[in-house]
Design a protein around this motif. Structure first.
Motif, PDB file in Angstrom:
ATOM      1  N   GLU A 130      42.619   3.399  -2.594  1.00  0.00           N
ATOM      2  CA  GLU A 130      43.974   3.431  -3.148  1.00  0.00           C
ATOM      3  C   GLU A 130      44.069   2.414  -4.275  1.00  0.00           C
ATOM      4  OE1 GLU A 130      46.326   4.339   0.941  1.00  0.00           O
ATOM      5  OE2 GLU A 130      44.814   2.771   0.865  1.00  0.00           O
ATOM      6  N   THR A 131      44.223   2.891  -5.495  1.00  0.00           N
ATOM      7  CA  THR A 131      44.093   2.026  -6.658  1.00  0.00           C
ATOM      8  C   THR A 131      45.181   0.952  -6.750  1.00  0.00           C
ATOM      9  OG1 THR A 131      45.273   3.604  -8.082  1.00  0.00           O
ATOM     10  CG2 THR A 131      42.867   3.792  -7.964  1.00  0.00           C
ATOM     11  N   GLU A 132      46.335   1.175  -6.137  1.00  0.00           N
ATOM     12  CA  GLU A 132      47.376   0.145  -6.194  1.00  0.00           C
ATOM     13  C   GLU A 132      46.966  -1.113  -5.433  1.00  0.00           C
ATOM     14  OE1 GLU A 132      50.965   1.747  -4.561  1.00  0.00           O
ATOM     15  OE2 GLU A 132      50.279   1.604  -2.501  1.00  0.00           O
ATOM     16  N   THR A 133      45.932  -1.024  -4.602  1.00  0.00           N
ATOM     17  CA  THR A 133      45.476  -2.204  -3.855  1.00  0.00           C
ATOM     18  C   THR A 133      44.677  -3.176  -4.716  1.00  0.00           C
ATOM     19  OG1 THR A 133      43.472  -1.080  -3.082  1.00  0.00           O
ATOM     20  CG2 THR A 133      45.425  -0.968  -1.646  1.00  0.00           C
ATOM     21  N   VAL A 134      44.321  -2.787  -5.939  1.00  0.00           N
ATOM     22  CA  VAL A 134      43.646  -3.720  -6.846  1.00  0.00           C
ATOM     23  C   VAL A 134      44.537  -4.942  -7.063  1.00  0.00           C
ATOM     24  CG1 VAL A 134      42.755  -4.074  -9.182  1.00  0.00           C
ATOM     25  CG2 VAL A 134      42.286  -1.928  -7.983  1.00  0.00           C
ATOM     26  N   GLU A 135      45.806  -4.704  -7.349  1.00  0.00           N
ATOM     27  CA  GLU A 135      46.744  -5.810  -7.550  1.00  0.00           C
ATOM     28  C   GLU A 135      46.876  -6.653  -6.289  1.00  0.00           C
ATOM     29  OE1 GLU A 135      51.329  -6.688  -9.075  1.00  0.00           O
ATOM     30  OE2 GLU A 135      50.600  -4.617  -8.966  1.00  0.00           O
ATOM     31  N   GLU A 136      46.893  -6.010  -5.122  1.00  0.00           N
ATOM     32  CA  GLU A 136      47.012  -6.753  -3.856  1.00  0.00           C
ATOM     33  C   GLU A 136      45.796  -7.649  -3.624  1.00  0.00           C
ATOM     34  OE1 GLU A 136      49.877  -6.775  -2.362  1.00  0.00           O
ATOM     35  OE2 GLU A 136      50.508  -5.291  -3.851  1.00  0.00           O
ATOM     36  N   PHE A 137      44.602  -7.154  -3.976  1.00  0.00           N
ATOM     37  CA  PHE A 137      43.395  -7.981  -3.845  1.00  0.00           C
ATOM     38  C   PHE A 137      43.506  -9.230  -4.711  1.00  0.00           C
ATOM     39  CE2 PHE A 137      39.375  -9.324  -5.714  1.00  0.00           C
ATOM     40  CZ  PHE A 137      38.687  -9.711  -4.573  1.00  0.00           C
ATOM     41  N   PHE A 138      43.878  -9.045  -5.977  1.00  0.00           N
ATOM     42  CA  PHE A 138      43.941 -10.190  -6.884  1.00  0.00           C
ATOM     43  C   PHE A 138      45.046 -11.169  -6.489  1.00  0.00           C
ATOM     44  CE2 PHE A 138      41.568  -7.329  -9.836  1.00  0.00           C
ATOM     45  CZ  PHE A 138      40.432  -8.125  -9.908  1.00  0.00           C
ATOM     46  N   ARG A 139      46.163 -10.664  -5.999  1.00  0.00           N
ATOM     47  CA  ARG A 139      47.230 -11.557  -5.537  1.00  0.00           C
ATOM     48  C   ARG A 139      46.745 -12.380  -4.343  1.00  0.00           C
ATOM     49  NH1 ARG A 139      50.927  -8.226  -5.277  1.00  0.00           N
ATOM     50  NH2 ARG A 139      51.977  -8.820  -7.188  1.00  0.00           N
ATOM     51  N   ALA A 140      46.104 -11.732  -3.387  1.00  0.00           N
ATOM     52  CA  ALA A 140      45.612 -12.431  -2.194  1.00  0.00           C
ATOM     53  C   ALA A 140      44.563 -13.473  -2.579  1.00  0.00           C
ATOM     54  CB  ALA A 140      45.030 -11.423  -1.203  1.00  0.00           C
ATOM     55  N   PHE A 141      43.659 -13.120  -3.487  1.00  0.00           N
ATOM     56  CA  PHE A 141      42.643 -14.076  -3.925  1.00  0.00           C
ATOM     57  C   PHE A 141      43.293 -15.272  -4.620  1.00  0.00           C
ATOM     58  CE2 PHE A 141      38.107 -14.767  -5.016  1.00  0.00           C
ATOM     59  CZ  PHE A 141      38.260 -15.869  -5.853  1.00  0.00           C
ATOM     60  N   ALA A 142      44.191 -15.009  -5.577  1.00  0.00           N
ATOM     61  CA  ALA A 142      44.821 -16.086  -6.347  1.00  0.00           C
ATOM     62  C   ALA A 142      45.579 -17.051  -5.444  1.00  0.00           C
ATOM     63  CB  ALA A 142      45.757 -15.493  -7.405  1.00  0.00           C
ATOM     64  N   PHE A 143      46.337 -16.516  -4.508  1.00  0.00           N
ATOM     65  CA  PHE A 143      47.181 -17.378  -3.684  1.00  0.00           C
ATOM     66  C   PHE A 143      46.386 -18.121  -2.622  1.00  0.00           C
ATOM     67  CE2 PHE A 143      50.408 -15.352  -6.006  1.00  0.00           C
ATOM     68  CZ  PHE A 143      51.551 -16.129  -5.887  1.00  0.00           C
ATOM     69  N   ASN A 144      45.272 -17.596  -2.193  1.00  0.00           N
ATOM     70  CA  ASN A 144      44.439 -18.274  -1.200  1.00  0.00           C
ATOM     71  C   ASN A 144      43.335 -19.100  -1.842  1.00  0.00           C
ATOM     72  OD1 ASN A 144      45.198 -17.364   1.747  1.00  0.00           O
ATOM     73  ND2 ASN A 144      45.577 -15.665   0.365  1.00  0.00           N
ATOM     74  N   GLY A 145      43.001 -18.800  -3.088  1.00  0.00           N
ATOM     75  CA  GLY A 145      41.997 -19.576  -3.817  1.00  0.00           C
ATOM     76  C   GLY A 145      42.604 -20.677  -4.671  1.00  0.00           C
ATOM     77  N   GLY A 146      43.936 -20.722  -4.751  1.00  0.00           N
ATOM     78  CA  GLY A 146      44.615 -21.773  -5.500  1.00  0.00           C
ATOM     79  C   GLY A 146      44.405 -21.681  -7.000  1.00  0.00           C
ATOM     80  N   ILE A 147      44.427 -20.449  -7.541  1.00  0.00           N
ATOM     81  CA  ILE A 147      44.208 -20.278  -8.972  1.00  0.00           C
ATOM     82  C   ILE A 147      45.388 -19.574  -9.633  1.00  0.00           C
ATOM     83  CG2 ILE A 147      41.689 -20.195  -8.686  1.00  0.00           C
ATOM     84  CD1 ILE A 147      41.843 -17.144  -9.198  1.00  0.00           C
ATOM     85  N   THR A 148      45.554 -19.841 -10.908  1.00  0.00           N
ATOM     86  CA  THR A 148      46.436 -19.044 -11.754  1.00  0.00           C
ATOM     87  C   THR A 148      45.558 -17.966 -12.365  1.00  0.00           C
ATOM     88  OG1 THR A 148      47.927 -20.876 -12.226  1.00  0.00           O
ATOM     89  CG2 THR A 148      47.898 -19.048 -13.810  1.00  0.00           C
ATOM     90  N   LEU A 149      45.991 -16.717 -12.237  1.00  0.00           N
ATOM     91  CA  LEU A 149      45.164 -15.587 -12.642  1.00  0.00           C
ATOM     92  C   LEU A 149      45.991 -14.608 -13.469  1.00  0.00           C
ATOM     93  CD1 LEU A 149      42.529 -13.921 -12.380  1.00  0.00           C
ATOM     94  CD2 LEU A 149      43.403 -13.083 -10.181  1.00  0.00           C
ATOM     95  N   HIS A 150      45.496 -14.316 -14.669  1.00  0.00           N
ATOM     96  CA  HIS A 150      46.114 -13.311 -15.532  1.00  0.00           C
ATOM     97  C   HIS A 150      45.136 -12.162 -15.707  1.00  0.00           C
ATOM     98  CE1 HIS A 150      49.631 -15.607 -17.234  1.00  0.00           C
ATOM     99  NE2 HIS A 150      48.995 -16.525 -16.525  1.00  0.00           N
ATOM    100  N   VAL A 151      45.592 -10.955 -15.391  1.00  0.00           N
ATOM    101  CA  VAL A 151      44.762  -9.757 -15.478  1.00  0.00           C
ATOM    102  C   VAL A 151      45.501  -8.763 -16.368  1.00  0.00           C
ATOM    103  CG1 VAL A 151      43.630  -7.901 -14.189  1.00  0.00           C
ATOM    104  CG2 VAL A 151      43.920 -10.154 -13.116  1.00  0.00           C
ATOM    105  N   GLU A 152      44.853  -8.385 -17.487  1.00  0.00           N
ATOM    106  CA  GLU A 152      45.518  -7.504 -18.450  1.00  0.00           C
ATOM    107  C   GLU A 152      44.604  -6.367 -18.879  1.00  0.00           C
ATOM    108  OE1 GLU A 152      48.049  -9.878 -21.509  1.00  0.00           O
ATOM    109  OE2 GLU A 152      46.207 -11.024 -21.102  1.00  0.00           O
ATOM    110  N   LEU A 153      45.184  -5.192 -18.975  1.00  0.00           N
ATOM    111  CA  LEU A 153      44.506  -4.061 -19.598  1.00  0.00           C
ATOM    112  C   LEU A 153      44.950  -4.019 -21.054  1.00  0.00           C
ATOM    113  CD1 LEU A 153      42.832  -1.449 -19.549  1.00  0.00           C
ATOM    114  CD2 LEU A 153      44.922  -0.258 -18.824  1.00  0.00           C
TER     115      LEU A 153
END
Length: 194
Positions: A130-153
């Motif tokens: 399910e492609t909408e889970t790409v955003e969920e993966f990056f949100r979970a990583f950013a918030f648990n890895g303590g990073i600011t993350l910008h992802v742009e197409l």
């Protein structure tokens, strides 16, 4: 040795992750979701991280819980592996083309979790992913890895190409941000803390 291992068991998932920031891009990935295995393998290869992911999730429901919880555990393993963050470059930016697609990812290992995500996908499913889970993966990583993350197409049409370019760019940007800079004493912040 910058390594981290995390085990997470919930009523929805059972996950074991290990990550070596100073690896060579070797991976052993088994999530039960073929396309996602491919993306994590690309992240490992292009970020030069050695990663092991073994996950069992409630895939009879959908892929959401499994992918989000893998983002949580990889983020936690990453944070653990970083240790005191001394002498890291802190920032990383990568722009990656894949055929008609161009994706950009920027990372700040800031200790301030944030996700900016601007990626429009044309297909809701790739295989069983399910492609909408790409955003969920990056949100979970950013918030648990303590990073600011910008992802742009920047541009692109093919959903597979878009997601693949994003994961490659993420690996490369994170690799850059985690590199040791011998000129930096302590953490790269005027606050003295990341």
């Amino acid at each position: 040795m910058r390594k981290g291992e995390i085990v997470r068991k919930t009523g929805e998932t059972d996950i074991c992750v290990s990550m070596d920031i100073d690896g060579r891009g070797n991976s052993t990935i088994d999530t039960g979701i073929g396309f996602f295995d491919h993306m994590l393998t690309l992240f490992s290869k292009h970020g030069l991280f050695d990663i092991s992911v073994k996950a069992k999730g409630d895939l009879y429901v959908d892929t959401h819980h499994t992918i989000e919880d893998i983002g949580i555990t990889i983020g936690q393993a990453f944070l653990k592996a970083l240790g005191d963050k001394k002498s890291i470059k802190r920032y990383g930016v990568s722009t990656v083309p894949m055929d008609e697609t161009l994706a950009r990812v920027a990372v700040d290992i800031s200790g301030r979790p944030y996700l900016y995500y601007d990626v429009e996908l044309n297909m809701p499913l790739l295989g069983g992913f399910e492609t909408e889970t790409v955003e969920e993966f990056f949100r979970a990583f950013a918030f648990n890895g303590g990073i600011t993350l910008h992802v742009e197409l920047l541009h692109g049409k093919n959903t597979h190409h878009i997601i693949e370019a994003v994961f490659k760019a993420f690996g490369r940007a994170l690799d850059d941000a985690t590199r040791i800079d011998d000129r930096t004493c302590g953490v790269p912040s005027t606050k003295g803390l990341l």
